[in-house]
Design a protein around this motif. Structure first.
Motif, PDB file in Angstrom:
ATOM      1  N   SER A 183      -6.548 -23.573  -2.162  1.00 52.01           N
ATOM      2  CA  SER A 183      -5.140 -23.179  -2.193  1.00 52.01           C
ATOM      3  C   SER A 183      -4.934 -22.094  -3.247  1.00 52.01           C
ATOM      4  O   SER A 183      -5.783 -21.876  -4.122  1.00 52.01           O
ATOM      5  CB  SER A 183      -4.249 -24.389  -2.496  1.00 52.01           C
ATOM      6  N   ASN A 184      -3.781 -21.457  -3.174  1.00 58.36           N
ATOM      7  CA  ASN A 184      -3.605 -20.276  -3.997  1.00 58.36           C
ATOM      8  C   ASN A 184      -2.128 -19.987  -4.240  1.00 58.36           C
ATOM      9  O   ASN A 184      -1.303 -20.104  -3.338  1.00 58.36           O
ATOM     10  CB  ASN A 184      -4.244 -19.071  -3.292  1.00 58.36           C
ATOM     11  N   GLU A 185      -1.809 -19.634  -5.489  1.00 60.17           N
ATOM     12  CA  GLU A 185      -0.517 -19.058  -5.826  1.00 60.17           C
ATOM     13  C   GLU A 185      -0.795 -17.686  -6.427  1.00 60.17           C
ATOM     14  O   GLU A 185      -1.501 -17.571  -7.414  1.00 60.17           O
ATOM     15  CB  GLU A 185       0.244 -19.937  -6.811  1.00 60.17           C
ATOM     16  N   PHE A 186      -0.214 -16.668  -5.806  1.00 58.48           N
ATOM     17  CA  PHE A 186      -0.580 -15.299  -6.152  1.00 58.48           C
ATOM     18  C   PHE A 186       0.680 -14.504  -6.480  1.00 58.48           C
ATOM     19  O   PHE A 186       1.613 -14.428  -5.681  1.00 58.48           O
ATOM     20  CB  PHE A 186      -1.309 -14.653  -4.963  1.00 58.48           C
ATOM     21  N   GLY A 187       0.709 -13.943  -7.684  1.00 61.48           N
ATOM     22  CA  GLY A 187       1.798 -13.070  -8.087  1.00 61.48           C
ATOM     23  C   GLY A 187       1.289 -11.654  -8.277  1.00 61.48           C
ATOM     24  O   GLY A 187       0.221 -11.439  -8.883  1.00 61.48           O
ATOM     25  N   TYR A 188       2.026 -10.697  -7.757  1.00 59.92           N
ATOM     26  CA  TYR A 188       1.580  -9.309  -7.832  1.00 59.92           C
ATOM     27  C   TYR A 188       2.779  -8.404  -8.100  1.00 59.92           C
ATOM     28  O   TYR A 188       3.864  -8.601  -7.547  1.00 59.92           O
ATOM     29  CB  TYR A 188       0.923  -8.890  -6.519  1.00 59.92           C
ATOM     30  N   SER A 189       2.591  -7.430  -8.960  1.00 61.85           N
ATOM     31  CA  SER A 189       3.618  -6.418  -9.180  1.00 61.85           C
ATOM     32  C   SER A 189       2.929  -5.103  -9.518  1.00 61.85           C
ATOM     33  O   SER A 189       1.807  -5.085 -10.043  1.00 61.85           O
ATOM     34  CB  SER A 189       4.577  -6.827 -10.301  1.00 61.85           C
ATOM     35  N   ASP A 190       3.598  -4.022  -9.199  1.00 62.93           N
ATOM     36  CA  ASP A 190       3.078  -2.727  -9.606  1.00 62.93           C
ATOM     37  C   ASP A 190       4.229  -1.793  -9.949  1.00 62.93           C
ATOM     38  O   ASP A 190       5.368  -1.986  -9.513  1.00 62.93           O
ATOM     39  CB  ASP A 190       2.145  -2.111  -8.549  1.00 62.93           C
ATOM     40  N   ALA A 191       3.915  -0.824 -10.748  1.00 64.08           N
ATOM     41  CA  ALA A 191       4.860   0.231 -11.127  1.00 64.08           C
ATOM     42  C   ALA A 191       4.137   1.551 -10.942  1.00 64.08           C
ATOM     43  O   ALA A 191       3.122   1.809 -11.603  1.00 64.08           O
ATOM     44  CB  ALA A 191       5.310   0.055 -12.581  1.00 64.08           C
ATOM     45  N   ILE A 192       4.641   2.358 -10.008  1.00 66.07           N
ATOM     46  CA  ILE A 192       3.977   3.604  -9.645  1.00 66.07           C
ATOM     47  C   ILE A 192       4.928   4.754  -9.949  1.00 66.07           C
ATOM     48  O   ILE A 192       6.035   4.825  -9.396  1.00 66.07           O
ATOM     49  CB  ILE A 192       3.586   3.607  -8.160  1.00 66.07           C
TER      50      ILE A 192
END
Length: 806
Positions: free
Chosen positions: A491-500
């Protein structure tokens, strides 16, 4: 005088295909001999007062010999420079319009500029009762750094959504998931009106399938994009341009399709313009159901002995999509406009499949066997709000634009896996629960500055902020307690963010014969990853410089050569970085790789184009080179289980010859075709990969006028084999056919279409390494037969006044 207005139009946009000599006006005042001058004017469609973009203008002596020629720019403005005093004849041509001769064009000795004012072209076919219907524009227009494909009635009659339009476009094809490829390779940036298509939803294929075809005006394909466009997309950029409300009054269309296997859709579009206001609204609903089969055969030899794994299965996918768009534009005055657009989409999916899995030894003894049945559902929605502001200055080519776009969406899904076997250890039931949400903010500012009439500077800055969270939970059914228990290992909890943050600058310089455009784009990207269950959070930072250069040379008024170069950067996306282990298929497991680095690709192209009213062609030589290619790599463990994940593998090279051809044969047959012969290579010493192959691809769109006012169409495409990281992806052939008839004074069209006529859309691949050899196949097993009725309506005013019937 029209001089001021035409001058503003002349100062509109950078070079287009090297064919626009209009921007020489001011400079020629300094360099042209005193006994010579300029002739300028602006060409409009006589029916709707829209610019007749890219019309060819020839200056002729009275004996019909050609003195010089140019092509009008996107605003219909043209300028003939360095004209000696005398009397001339002007010839104006544009496919779909009656050739116009303008007599008595005089260049007096005592003046420097002859202003012809507004010149109107009449289409070859018009119906002025309620709507204006004209012959189609040239399907393909060559620009300095792109090819523009105009979407006319023939393409609309055989396409219900953008996805179906794209596979008819030169250089473009679709993979088995419906994701666009350019020249047979993925990693393509898809834009809608210059904005990332991912603002409309996470999955590009779903976005394109839900976007109605009748909203599209043209499609621009950039195989070597300039620095003005996104630096990402190792294969290129596709920009899908939607229709704008340019006609006063009311116009629109409705469309309904009924197809086999519950493949149905309906859509509508309406626009209204009066005074300073313009409104437009559209909506669509569709259901799609496809049956498929898959086969996989793999010989595993990780040790001294081999095992043979076989997987065969069938299934079906059913999807329903809703899409709605509402837009309003307000013109404060001739120089300031503001637009607001709201988009909403919703999709639901159902997946059912079953497959048979078996492993045997070299002697043929059965080592394991199980059947795995899957029932899954998914749903998602997305809302997108867009604000556009445009300001033009005294010189119309001096333009400032600002865009703000906010979008958010969420999705959820559930899958049940029921695995049966004669081997008790392989019997199991699993449940997978998925949910995710995302938010994006997109800000873009562009400024175009005419330094001189011959030169233009464009600068812009862009910021994009993304945030995404997703949870993927697996549960294993306990036969003793008869409850599902959470499985933390997979199982997995995935947080992602980016600033371009990006900034670009392009500079264009042109003369009568030469055009050059060079640019630089600098991108600062920060990616943050929070893998809460499996590992701590981490971040990656990339600073990337993307240069581009395009040079054109006009050989005559209809012929040009061009040389383009662009460096592309493909950052690893969130799904590639996510180290989640997908065990939906327990013998073919997938996972992401958080250690990926960007892929840099050099793209070069030398092209020639000659487009005349009766047809033309645009051959080119191209080369793509990457030394850090991102691709999937498969490995096999001792139990014969396949693991695939993205990795940076090494050198990837593709080069070859490509051309598009358009030809009208007699009065009944029109052909648009493209093809390429190319070599693809994937080489990695570290990964022991050396795949090299020659191949060819092509497509053909044919439209034939038949008796009883019927019009038949055929679409054929073959996307040839190409080298992949560990093997070869085989070629794919597709044949579609259609028949249409116009009714109600050509305002209504009834069409019959067949997709995948020969059931030949099969995706095969062969993979070979030191530890395994694998052959796989995936195919949709039902062809589509459908009937569509499309009706267009409207009240327009070609004079610019309000709302009268035309």
């Amino acid at each position: 005088m029209i001089v001021a207005g035409c001058l503003a139009g002349l100062l509109s946009l950078p070079v287009h295909g090297g064919t626009n000599a209009a921007e020489t006006l001011l400079e020629t005042h300094l360099t042209v001999p005193k006994d010579r001058g300029e002739i300028l004017g602006k060409i409009l469609d006589a029916a709707d007062e829209n610019p007749a973009a890219f019309a060819t203008v020839a200056l002729m002596n009275l004996d019909s010999t050609v003195v010089s020629g140019v092509a009008a720019d996107e605003n219909g403005v043209f300028l003939l420079a360095n004209v000696a005093p005398g009397n001339y004849l002007l010839r104006i041509t544009l496919l779909g319009y009656t050739t116009l001769f303008v007599p008595n064009v005089t260049m007096p000795t005592e003046v420097t500029t002859t202003d012809l004012g507004i010149i109107r072209l009449s289409s070859t076919s018009q119906d002025l009762n309620e709507v204006v219907i004209r012959a189609e524009k040239t399907m393909i227009v060559s620009d300095i750094d792109k090819k523009i494909v105009n979407v006319g009635k023939d393409l609309l009659a055989t396409s219900s959504n953008v996805s179906e339009l794209l596979e008819k476009v030169p250089s473009v094809s679709l993979d088995e998931n419906g994701t666009p490829m350019v020249r047979g390779k993925g990693s393509v940036v898809v834009l809608i009106d210059g904005k990332p298509s991912t603002l409309y939803g996470n999955d590009v294929a779903t976005v394109l399938q839900s976007f109605p075809a009748e909203l599209i005006e043209r499609i621009e394909v950039m195989t070597t994009p300039s620095a003005k466009y996104e630096g990402e997309g190792a294969s290129g950029v596709i920009d899908i341009i939607t229709k704008k409300t340019n006609i006063r009054g009311t116009s629109g269309s409705v469309r309904a399709s009924l197809g086999t296997f519950q493949n149905n859709n309906g859509s509508g579009y309406i626009s209204y313009k009066t005074g300073k206001w313009a409104l437009r609204a559209s909506g669509s609903a569709q259901s799609r159901q496809w049956y498929f089969r898959r086969e996989l055969n793999r010989e595993n030899f990780p040790g001294d002995t081999s095992t043979f794994f076989t997987q065969n299965g069938t299934g079906k996918d059913r999807n329903t999509n809703l899409f709605g768009r509402l837009g309003v534009n307000y013109e404060f005055n001739e120089k300031n406009t503001l637009g607001l657009t709201l988009n909403y989409s919703e999709d639901k999916g159902l997946n059912q499949n079953g497959n048979f899995n078996e492993t045997r030894s070299e002697s043929g003894a059965q080592l394991e066997q199980f059947d795995r049945y899957t029932n899954g559902t998914s749903s998602g929605d997305n809302i997108n709000m867009n604000l556009d502001y445009r300001k033009t200055f005294d010189k119309e080519r001096q333009v400032f634009t600002f865009t703000a776009n906010y979008s958010e969406g969420d999705s959820e899904g559930e899958s049940e896996f029921d695995q049966t076997s004669d081997f008790p250890a392989l019997v199991r039931r699993q449940r997978n629960l998925r949910n995710s949400d995302r938010k994006s903010l997109f800000l873009d500012t562009d400024y175009t500055w005419p330094i001189t009439v011959n030169s233009t500077l464009e600068v812009g800055v862009r910021t994009r902020l993304n945030r995404r969270t997703s949870t993927n939970s697996f549960f294993l059914y306990d036969l003793e307690t008869e409850v599902y228990e959470f499985d933390e290992d997979v199982s997995n909890e995935f947080g992602y963010s980016d600033a371009i943050h990006t900034g670009y600058m392009t500079f264009s310089q042109k003369s009568d014969a030469w055009g050059i455009r060079g640019g630089l784009r600098l991108t600062d990207a920060t990616q943050n990853i929070d893998q809460s269950i499996r590992q701590p959070a981490f971040s990656a930072h990339f600073l990337m410089l993307v240069p581009s250069l395009a040079i054109t040379r006009m050989l005559d008024e209809e012929t040009q050569i061009k040389l383009n170069y662009s460096r592309r950067v493909q950052r690893p996306q969130a799904d590639m970085l996510n180290p989640f282990t997908d065990i939906s298929d327990p013998r073919n497991i997938r996972e992401g790789n958080p250690n990926l680095t960007p892929e840099f690709t050099h793209k070069a192209e030398v092209g020639y184009s000659q487009y005349k009213q009766e047809g033309g062609w645009g051959p080119s030589l191209f080369l793509d080179y990457s030394n850090n290619s991102i691709t999937r790599i498969r490995t096999i463990d001792d139990a014969g289980i396949s693991y695939s994940r993205f990795d940076n593998v090494g050198r990837e090279l593709s080069y070859g010859f490509e051309t598009d051809v358009s030809k009208k044969v007699g009065e009944k047959l029109k052909l648009n075709a493209s093809g390429r012969v190319f070599r693809s290579e994937v080489v990695s010493v570290a990964a022991n990969i050396n795949n090299q192959i020659w191949s060819y691809s092509g497509n053909l769109n044919a439209f034939l006028e038949l008796p009883l006012a019927l019009r038949a169409s055929a679409y054929l495409t073959y996307d040839g084999p190409r080298a992949i990281a560990q093997g070869t992806r085989q070629g794919v052939f597709v044949a579609n056919m259609g028949l249409r008839k116009d009714f109600f004074e050509r305002k209504g069209t009834l069409s019959f279409n067949v997709q995948d006529l020969l059931l030949s859309r099969m995706y095969k691949s062969e993979v070979s390494t030191d530890s395994f050899v694998q052959n796989s196949l995936w195919q949709r097993t039902n062809r589509y037969l459908g009937v569509t009725f499309h009706y267009r309506f409207g009240k327009i005013s070609g004079s610019g006044g309000e709302g009268s019937d035309a």
